[in-house]
Design a protein around this motif. Sequence first.
Motif, mmCIF file in Angstrom:
data_model
loop_
_atom_site.group_PDB
_atom_site.id
_atom_site.type_symbol
_atom_site.label_atom_id
_atom_site.label_comp_id
_atom_site.label_asym_id
_atom_site.label_seq_id
_atom_site.Cartn_x
_atom_site.Cartn_y
_atom_site.Cartn_z
ATOM 1 N N LYS A 25 -2.340 4.486 -9.969
ATOM 2 C CA LYS A 25 -3.420 3.883 -9.813
ATOM 3 C C LYS A 25 -3.639 2.673 -10.516
ATOM 4 C CE LYS A 25 -7.848 4.760 -12.534
ATOM 5 N NZ LYS A 25 -9.292 5.143 -12.811
ATOM 6 N N LEU A 26 -3.937 1.838 -9.725
ATOM 7 C CA LEU A 26 -4.190 0.195 -9.186
ATOM 8 C C LEU A 26 -5.258 -0.698 -10.438
ATOM 9 C CD1 LEU A 26 -2.517 -2.094 -8.936
ATOM 10 C CD2 LEU A 26 -3.556 -2.992 -7.232
ATOM 11 N N ARG A 72 0.695 -1.053 -0.184
ATOM 12 C CA ARG A 72 0.290 0.085 -0.494
ATOM 13 C C ARG A 72 0.763 1.320 0.064
ATOM 14 N NH1 ARG A 72 -4.290 -2.422 3.287
ATOM 15 N NH2 ARG A 72 -2.976 -2.331 5.139
ATOM 16 N N TYR A 131 -8.822 -2.357 -4.075
ATOM 17 C CA TYR A 131 -8.627 -1.505 -4.176
ATOM 18 C C TYR A 131 -9.982 -1.684 -5.991
ATOM 19 C CZ TYR A 131 -3.782 -0.493 -2.764
ATOM 20 O OH TYR A 131 -2.613 -0.334 -2.247
#
Length: 211
Positions: A51-52, A42, A75
């Motif tokens: 941005k995953l 994290r 996420y």
Amino acid sequence: MEVKIFVNNPFQENTILLYDETGEAVVIDCGCFDDEEREEFRNFVRGKGLKLVGLLDTHLHIDHILGNNFIKDAYGIDPQASEEDDFLNRGAISYAGMLGITGITQPPAIGTYLKEGDVIKFGNSELKVIAVPGHSPGGLCFYSESNKLLISGDALFAGSIGRTDLPGGDSKLLLKSIQTKLFALDDDVRVIPGHGPLTTIGAEKRYNPFF
């Protein structure tokens, strides 16, 4: 394309984060097992402002999916993997127990099934899906042609290949898969395996004792 490798869980599994100049990222084989490993992931994502957008699995043995619930919860991303390995995902808790791992929850269901020739896109980057069965029935590799980078999962290691004595394993099929598909890549392609150090296609063609 940038690469960050986290070595996670009791099996020292390589969790691989790929990202580019757009800030979009995908994680491959998230093996985060405890709070410290999850927090490290994290913090890196947050610190880089990433941005995953994708969770990819080379295969669904328990050491490679221990972090899938974490990614789903943190996420909102579903895993992508081969349908041929879905039985391993469904039986994850019992398989983990056989290996002495207890207290885990059922991993999330596969959101998208991947197959040979699929292309994963994120930011300005692309990964081609290569099916390399043998370590598991649905073993996949992810290849960035522009970066000459292969994520090989547990198919090919530095100086070794994946074990084939687990459910669905097939040693002859794995050797054929590697020789016909992975060894067809350029010698200077870098290889990040599911465990252990990095290597290259050329080094494995020349020195891997299995070939």
